[in-house]
Design a protein around this motif. Structure first.
Motif, short mmCIF file in Angstrom:
data_model
loop_
_atom_site.label_atom_id
_atom_site.label_comp_id
_atom_site.label_asym_id
_atom_site.label_seq_id
_atom_site.Cartn_x
_atom_site.Cartn_y
_atom_site.Cartn_z
N THR A 267 38.71 39.46 34.84
CA THR A 267 39.91 38.65 35.05
C THR A 267 39.55 37.22 34.67
O THR A 267 38.54 36.69 35.12
N THR B 293 41.57 33.30 33.93
CA THR B 293 42.81 32.54 33.96
C THR B 293 42.54 31.12 33.46
O THR B 293 41.54 30.51 33.82
N ASP C 30 48.02 28.40 31.66
CA ASP C 30 48.29 29.20 32.86
C ASP C 30 48.52 30.67 32.54
O ASP C 30 49.45 31.29 33.05
N HIS C 31 47.67 31.21 31.69
CA HIS C 31 47.72 32.63 31.35
C HIS C 31 46.50 33.34 31.92
O HIS C 31 45.46 32.72 32.14
N THR C 32 46.68 34.62 32.13
CA THR C 32 45.59 35.45 32.65
C THR C 32 45.34 36.61 31.71
O THR C 32 46.27 37.19 31.17
N LYS D 143 50.17 33.82 34.30
CA LYS D 143 49.31 34.07 35.47
C LYS D 143 50.04 34.83 36.57
O LYS D 143 49.54 35.84 37.07
#
Length: 174
Positions: free
Chosen positions: A112, A114, A131-133, A154
């Motif tokens: 994971t 972010t 702000d992406h995961t 996210k």
């Protein structure tokens, strides 16, 4: 009128059959993956992908893509984890978590990360997405590995995290 009713019923039956086919387990590299009935199989957009699932998330306009890849060991687990983490802009540093879970005696690696995700093809121009995961899994499958990768906003990816974890371990659970 009778012809129209018959045609409509046949079309509805065909649509139901096609939708039912979408929820069949997904076979990749000899492993069978089970996914939620609300997810659907989608056309695969890349030559490297072996399958794509679409997952609708409340509050997100377009479904998120859960991509499956399988092309041998492909550099091993560490090289792929490093490559995934390298898809994030160096500043600010991406928050990341790597864990190994036991799935019925098989070690599955979950990743994971972010931050600002650099979206785009491996050798092409990238589009930074703040702000992406990225949520990924590396699953051994004999001489191959299966790679599952989900990227998106996210908050949307966070809503799918538990389901993706179940998906990654589903070939090894009864």
């Amino acid at each position: 009128m009778k012809h129209l009713l018959t045609t409509t019923l046949l079309a509805l039956g065909l649509a139901a059959a096609l939708h039912a086919a979408d929820t069949t387990p997904l076979e990749v590299a000899g492993l069978t993956f089970k996914y939620p009935a609300t997810w659907t199989k989608a056309a695969t957009a890349s030559m490297m992908r072996v399958a794509t699932l679409e997952a609708k998330v409340e509050g997100v306009e377009k479904p998120l893509e859960v991509a499956f890849f399988s092309f041998g060991a492909a550099g091993g687990v560490k090289a792929n984890v490093d490559r995934w983490l390298g898809q994030f802009a160096p500043e600010p540093k991406a928050e990341s978590k790597i864990e190994e879970i036991d799935a019925g005696g098989t070690k599955v690696t979950l990743v994971t990360a972010t931050g600002t995700y650099n979206d785009g093809p491996p050798m092409g121009a990238k589009t930074p997405k703040a702000d992406h995961t990225l949520l990924g899994a590396i699953i051994p499958a004999g001489d191959n590995n299966v790679f599952i990768k989900l990227t998106g906003p996210k908050d949307a990816v966070a809503k799918l995290a538990a389901v993706v974890r179940q998906l990654a371990t589903s070939p090894f659970t009864k």
